[in-house]
Motif scaffolding. Structure first.
Motif, PDB file in Angstrom:
ATOM      1  N   LEU A  58       5.074  -3.823  19.108  1.00  0.00           N
ATOM      2  CA  LEU A  58       5.274  -2.439  18.682  1.00  0.00           C
ATOM      3  C   LEU A  58       4.578  -1.487  19.643  1.00  0.00           C
ATOM      4  CD1 LEU A  58       4.695  -2.782  14.845  1.00  0.00           C
ATOM      5  CD2 LEU A  58       6.859  -2.579  16.061  1.00  0.00           C
ATOM      6  N   ASP A  59       3.753  -2.027  20.499  1.00  0.00           N
ATOM      7  CA  ASP A  59       3.006  -1.199  21.433  1.00  0.00           C
ATOM      8  C   ASP A  59       2.840  -2.026  22.697  1.00  0.00           C
ATOM      9  OD1 ASP A  59       1.648   0.938  22.368  1.00  0.00           O
ATOM     10  OD2 ASP A  59       0.059   0.913  20.842  1.00  0.00           O
ATOM     11  N   GLU A  78      11.858  -1.880  26.026  1.00  0.00           N
ATOM     12  CA  GLU A  78      12.086  -1.626  24.612  1.00  0.00           C
ATOM     13  C   GLU A  78      13.385  -2.275  24.121  1.00  0.00           C
ATOM     14  OE1 GLU A  78      10.228  -0.464  22.228  1.00  0.00           O
ATOM     15  OE2 GLU A  78      11.838  -0.491  20.741  1.00  0.00           O
ATOM     16  N   SER A  82      13.763  -5.431  20.786  1.00  0.00           N
ATOM     17  CA  SER A  82      14.277  -5.445  19.410  1.00  0.00           C
ATOM     18  C   SER A  82      14.781  -6.807  18.962  1.00  0.00           C
ATOM     19  CB  SER A  82      15.358  -4.397  19.142  1.00  0.00           C
ATOM     20  OG  SER A  82      15.491  -3.484  20.084  1.00  0.00           O
ATOM     21  N   PRO A  83      15.541  -7.558  19.798  1.00  0.00           N
ATOM     22  CA  PRO A  83      15.962  -8.882  19.317  1.00  0.00           C
ATOM     23  C   PRO A  83      14.793  -9.834  19.087  1.00  0.00           C
ATOM     24  CG  PRO A  83      16.797  -8.451  21.540  1.00  0.00           C
ATOM     25  CD  PRO A  83      16.194  -7.189  21.054  1.00  0.00           C
TER      26      PRO A  83
ATOM     27  N   GLY B 307      13.042  -5.129  13.915  1.00  0.00           N
ATOM     28  CA  GLY B 307      14.023  -5.547  14.905  1.00  0.00           C
ATOM     29  C   GLY B 307      15.270  -4.697  15.038  1.00  0.00           C
ATOM     30  N   PRO B 402       7.247   2.687  19.082  1.00  0.00           N
ATOM     31  CA  PRO B 402       7.398   2.266  17.680  1.00  0.00           C
ATOM     32  C   PRO B 402       6.123   2.473  16.885  1.00  0.00           C
ATOM     33  CG  PRO B 402       8.284   0.600  19.164  1.00  0.00           C
ATOM     34  CD  PRO B 402       7.741   1.694  20.019  1.00  0.00           C
TER      35      PRO B 402
END
Ligand SMILES: Nc1ncnc2c1ncn2[C@@H]1O[C@H](COP(=O)(O)OP(=O)(O)OP(=O)(O)O)[C@@H](O)[C@H]1O
Ligand SMILES: [Mg+2]
Lengths: 234, 409, 408
Positions: A58-59, A78, A82-83, B307, B402
């Protein structure tokens, strides 16, 4: 030892303002094996949340590397992250874990839907987890109709529903009474045992620390202790 | 996946129902207003054009070369022109009428006025100019002796003549003699074309030729097409086939450039209104979307943490604003169509302003028009406004990490 | 206390404040300026139409306007002039005799208005003299001289110096005809008028048309053109009834044009109202958003003892401040534009043709700066904006404190 997470010389500094910068993590190196059940403890402000956020992609770190399995996640963009978050990591936050527009059931299914799992698979997984977590009665309620402990259980269900390899929980018991906290920990242990999920919890709650198989202690951003309890190295 | 995004967007809108409804209502109401305005204004413009086309210019008019600059009895089109193949059998032509025009003086016992004498074959002119709809008083008939006349409404008013009254028409004939003729007023028409209404006197073309000492020929051949869009095409064909050193072939918009200009002004005006209204409406959507994104930062943070990709969130937010826009469009277009259809059927009755409207060449009942491009323009404008309105909030979302999104409250 | 709190809230919700203020500024400026422009241009159109020929006040025989005829003339011109000369409000009075005649040139014979005027006085009540383009205007001693409209001259194929004949009838319905000499040609810009009017000196035609002491119109120029309607009423009372006369102000003689301008204004305002509808909606939406963001705060205010009324007042005060912050500069901006375009009218040379088709001889359109109109528009805008804010405002003040506090 089969290393799952490798953290090497990790630094994280927050630029609070132009002059002031807060070092939140300083030269942190850690190894977490597959199937571990680790608890990160330390006083408030010691860097626990920061470390979990970095692990959960997340960071991004200021310096140093993190690899998850064969993937060096600290180097990814980024869009590539996500996956990884979706398929390999489950996250439980301290509070407000759930997506408010979705019911408990829809929250649990959310990641599976992102993954494109079939309706059937989703249903059976929800049924299975609901049984384990004792939330069958709550599935059609919305988050704002659930108590803190109920929300936390649903959050755990959602975090593991997609069968992640790694479950990160940031002070999951902070808003729970001791009975509920014990039940939640039972659950996490059970999942760790049954599904082989690597569990990483941050907490300053002695209840949690006592359950740790692998105990990591942070102070002022540094690792001051890193050892296994009861000699049961997996 | 699309189902998921759809589901999320729909839920998000439903959660803030009051707000979503208000935005939809705003878009719907402004679209309704715009449609009503466009439909009525275009109705007015087209009515003015239609009145002129029917009563005078046709879609195309043929004159003898030089007649328009110097309308004398020596510059006439020959009767033989009517037998030309291209004018007789052209499938583009719906109706045609010949007119034999001259100026004269019309007198009663009390007063006299300048008139435009229009000798016409009545049956053809009735069809061509739609005179049956324009009849205000009396009958469309020149009488068995051919000494009947039909006057423009304005002219009849100025001379204070009524049906059945005798009037004296004087004019200079081709041999420069001044002749007079007694006619009987059989009908009064209101064409909506003010110059015509104020000046016109219809009489039988044969009678008129005899009166003016002309044995054959006419001043104008007016053509109306099945499809006005073919006007330029027919003009080209005619220019090719006919001897253009002797004949002038002019479109209505060449004869009345001001009308075309008026139509274009109206188009531009409508476009500006659309633009202005939807810019402001976009501002409304922007406010709602910004607030709704900002107050859901934590929610988006969780979604990202588990995700969800930024693309998915973008798609969701975009879908939300588009749904609001589409909802407004459906509401506005639906009520707009219903309203306009009513006015297409019954017209907007402005009899109270009769005098004022006539000064503009308009009828007192204005029939609305519905054109598909009202809806396409509006739909595009709405979609653009809705898309534009989420650019800023999404940019804020994208630029944040995020973890920052998660921790913001 | 309230003012202080209201101000803080306005500052803390900058997006709402800015959007509301700017939209109201824009809307007010547009409303004020459109109103000023419509009013100004309509007045200009009417003025030029009035001043070209019809003029401000006409006296005719009873019923002449409805049914012009030689039996409805002004039959005792001298008596009428005596009455008019005694009125202090009357600056000038001049007579006209209008008839329709056939004008015959070497090439053409055309029906046209042939009017006998008193040239020197006529020059002061209409723009006939100013509209000269070739040759000379009429004089009081002219014989057989005619002053022709440009389009009419073209159709007759005559120019300054050419000869014509007229065939018409006199006030006694007798036959009248004579030769005429073109002295001058005028162009007012009104196509119809230029296409069908010819003027001669009255003293010349008096014997030919048996005009002795008669006229079809007497034109009265008031000292103050704004009070022409009052003057018309006054004259109607003061004229001896045995003269059989009626007095009409331009508002009556030009009622068609006046009505056309009204129609134009109505459609103008109708168009604006669509824009204002969406602007007011946006203001409602932003008010709703701003108030929703503060529902919790309002709940707390209620919980610590503020009354519904106090909170309503507070929110209304905020709304009023924002509204005035938009409406006042908007009114000033619109007013400034109105002022500027009053002094520097729009030039519409490209549209002149289109105006002419509607018999409007204007090429420049000014705005009209009127303080009352600006104030009226500002008040309308303020009330409309407050109305738009009322709905969300009532909704939130009606919430119970616990509901409000639970709101997230
Ligand atoms: N976004 C941020 N900007 C600036 N400084 C930050 C930020 N996040 C954390 N810090 C700082 O980094 C240090 C570590 O914070 P962190 O939240 O990781 O502590 P923690 O161990 O989780 O504490 P707690 O037990 O109170 O949750 C603290 O000194 C904190 O002030
Ligand atoms: Mg923490």
């Amino acid at each position: 030892m089969d290393a799952f997470i490798e953290i090497a010389h990790l630094h994280k500094t927050f630029e609070t303002s132009r002059e002031v910068s807060t070092p939140a993590l300083i030269d942190v190196s850690l190894t977490i094996p597959h199937g571990d059940f680790a608890v990160i403890s330390g006083p408030s402000g010691s860097g626990k949340t920061t470390l979990l956020n970095l692990l959960g992609a997340l960071d991004s770190p200021s310096k140093g590397t993190i690899s998850l399995g064969q993937t060096m996640i600290s180097k990814l963009k980024e869009a590539e992250l996500s996956p990884i978050r979706r398929d390999r990591i489950g996250f439980v936050f301290q509070t407000h874990n759930l997506i408010p527009v979705l019911s408990a059931r829809q929250n649990i299914c959310y990641v599976m839907r992102l993954q494109g799992r079939s309706q059937q698979e989703q249903e059976s997984r929800v049924a299975e987890l609901a049984g384990k977590l004792d939330i069958e009665q709550l599935l059609d309620k919305h988050p704002d109709q659930l108590s803190g402990g109920q929300q936390q259980r649903v959050a755990v269900a959602r975090a593991v529903a997609s069968r992640p390899q790694l479950l990160l929980a940031d002070e999951p018991t902070a808003s729970l009474d001791s009975t509920n906290a014990e039940r939640l920990l039972d659950l996490l242990e059970q999942l760790n045992h049954d599904e082989g999920v690597t569990v990483l919890i941050s907490s300053h709650d002695s209840l949690v620390i006592n359950r740790a198989r692998h105990s990591i202690v942070l102070r002022d951003g540094r690792v001051v202790a890193d050892h296994y309890e009861r000699n049961d190295i997996p | 996946m699309y189902k998921l995004i759809w589901h999320m967007a729909w839920n998000a809108l439903g959660r803030r129902r009051g707000r979503s409804l208000l935005v939809t209502l705003m878009i719907g109401a402004s679209l309704w207003g715009l449609l009503f305005m466009e439909g009525i204004y275009d109705g007015m413009t087209e009515q003015m054009i239609d009145n002129t086309v029917k009563s005078d210019s046709g879609n195309l008019s043929l004159f003898a070369q030089g007649y328009r600059l110097d309308p004398s009895l020596d510059r006439l089109l020959p009767d033989s022109l009517l037998n030309q193949q291209i004018l007789r059998t052209n499938p583009l032509i719906k109706s045609r009428s010949i007119r034999f025009s001259h100026t004269g003086l019309l007198a009663t016992a009390h007063a006299a006025r300048q008139v435009q004498i229009q000798g016409v074959p009545l049956e053809e002119e009735i069809v061509h100019a739609g005179l049956s709809d324009k009849l205000a008083q009396g009958r469309l008939h020149f009488g068995s002796d051919g000494n009947g006349a039909i006057l423009g409404h304005g002219l009849a008013g100025k001379l204070r003549v009524s049906i059945g009254q005798k009037i004296i028409l004087s004019a200079q004939d081709r041999q420069q003699n001044i002749n007079s003729l007694v006619l009987k007023v059989n009908g009064i028409i209101r064409s909506g074309n003010q110059p015509i209404d104020d000046k016109i006197l219809y009489m039988d073309i044969e009678q008129c030729r005899e009166f003016l000492g002309v044995s054959q020929g006419f001043s104008q051949l007016s053509l109306i097409l099945h499809n006005p869009d073919n006007t330029a095409l027919l003009q080209e064909q005619l220019l090719r086939e006919l001897d253009d050193s002797a004949i002038e072939i002019l479109r209505w918009d060449q004869l009345y450039p001001a009308l075309l200009q008026g139509r274009q002004v109206m188009k531009t005006f409508n476009l500006i209104c659309n633009l202005l209204v939807f810019c402001v409406a976009g501002l409304g959507v922007w406010g709602v979307m910004t607030v709704s994104v900002l107050e859901r930062l934590r929610e988006f943070g969780i979604m990202i943490a588990v995700g969800t990709s930024f693309q998915q969130i973008r798609a969701q937010v975009l879908l939300e604003s588009t749904l609001l826009g589409l909802g407004g469009f459906i509401l506005g277009a639906g009520s707009g169509v219903a309203t306009l259809l009513w006015f297409v059927e019954h017209g907007l009755n402005l009899e109270v302003f009769q005098e004022g409207l006539q000064a503009f060449g308009m009828d007192t009942i204005i029939y609305a028009i519905i054109r598909p491009d009202y809806f396409t323009t509006a739909l595009i404008a709405i979609l653009l406004a809705c898309t534009a309105s989420v650019i800023l909030p999404l940019r804020r979302l994208k630029q944040a990490r995020p973890v920052t999104i998660l921790n913001s409250q | 206390m309230f003012l202080d709190l209201a101000w803080k809230n306005i500052c803390s919700q900058r997006r709402r404040s800015l959007v509301t203020v700017l939209l109201l500024l824009f809307a007010t400026a547009i409303l004020v300026f459109s109103g000023a422009f419509m009013e100004g241009s309509h007045r200009q159109m009417i003025r030029s139409a009035v001043e070209i020929y019809p003029s401000y006040l006409q006296i005719t025989g009873n019923g002449y306007r409805d049914e012009p005829g030689v039996d409805r003339l002004v039959f005792d011109l001298a008596a009428l002039n005596n009455v008019l000369n005694a009125q202090s409000e009357v600056a000038l009075a001049t007579s006209r005799y209008e008839s329709f005649a056939l004008l015959v040139s070497d090439h053409q014979a055309l029906g046209a208005l042939l009017a006998a005027v008193e040239p020197d006085k006529e020059a002061q009540v209409s723009r006939l003299k100013q509209s000269l383009i070739r040759g000379e205007y009429l004089s009081n001693n002219d014989q057989n001289q005619v002053y022709l409209g440009r389009e009419l001259a073209q159709r007759l194929k005559v120019d300054v110096g050419s000869n014509l004949a007229f065939v018409g009838s006199g006030a006694d319905s007798s036959f009248a005809a004579d030769r005429l000499h073109v002295k001058g040609i005028f162009q007012t810009g009104l196509f119809d008028f230029d296409n069908s009017s010819a003027f001669v000196n009255r003293t010349y035609i008096e014997p030919l048309m048996a005009l002795d002491n008669t006229a079809s119109h007497v034109i009265v120029l008031p000292h103050n053109p704004d009070q022409v309607q009052d003057l018309a009423r006054l004259l109607s009372q003061r004229l001896p009834p045995e003269l059989g006369l009626e007095v009409r102000s331009w508002q009556e003689t030009m009622s068609g044009l006046v009505e056309a301008m009204t129609v134009d204004s109505i459609f103008g305002y109708l168009t604006l109202s669509v824009l204002f509808l969406v602007i007011l909606f946006v203001i409602t939406i932003y008010t709703l958003l701003a108030i929703m963001a503060r529902t919790r705060e309002i709940g707390i205010l209620r919980a610590i003892g503020s009354s519904q009324r106090q909170i309503f007042t507070l929110l209304l005060l905020e709304g009023l401040i924002l509204t005035l912050a938009g409406v006042i500069p908007g009114g000033m901006l619109g007013g400034a534009f109105a002022w500027y375009f009053q002094e520097n009218p729009f030039s519409f040379s490209a549209w002149e043709e289109q105006f002419k088709q509607y018999n409007l001889a204007v090429s420049t359109l000014p705005a009209l700066f009127s303080l009352t109109q600006i104030l009226r528009d500002m008040i309308i805008m303020t009330l409309a904006a407050l109305m738009a804010m009322l709905v969300p405002l009532l909704r939130v003040t009606r919430l119970r404190p616990t509901e409000a506090m639970r709101h997230v």
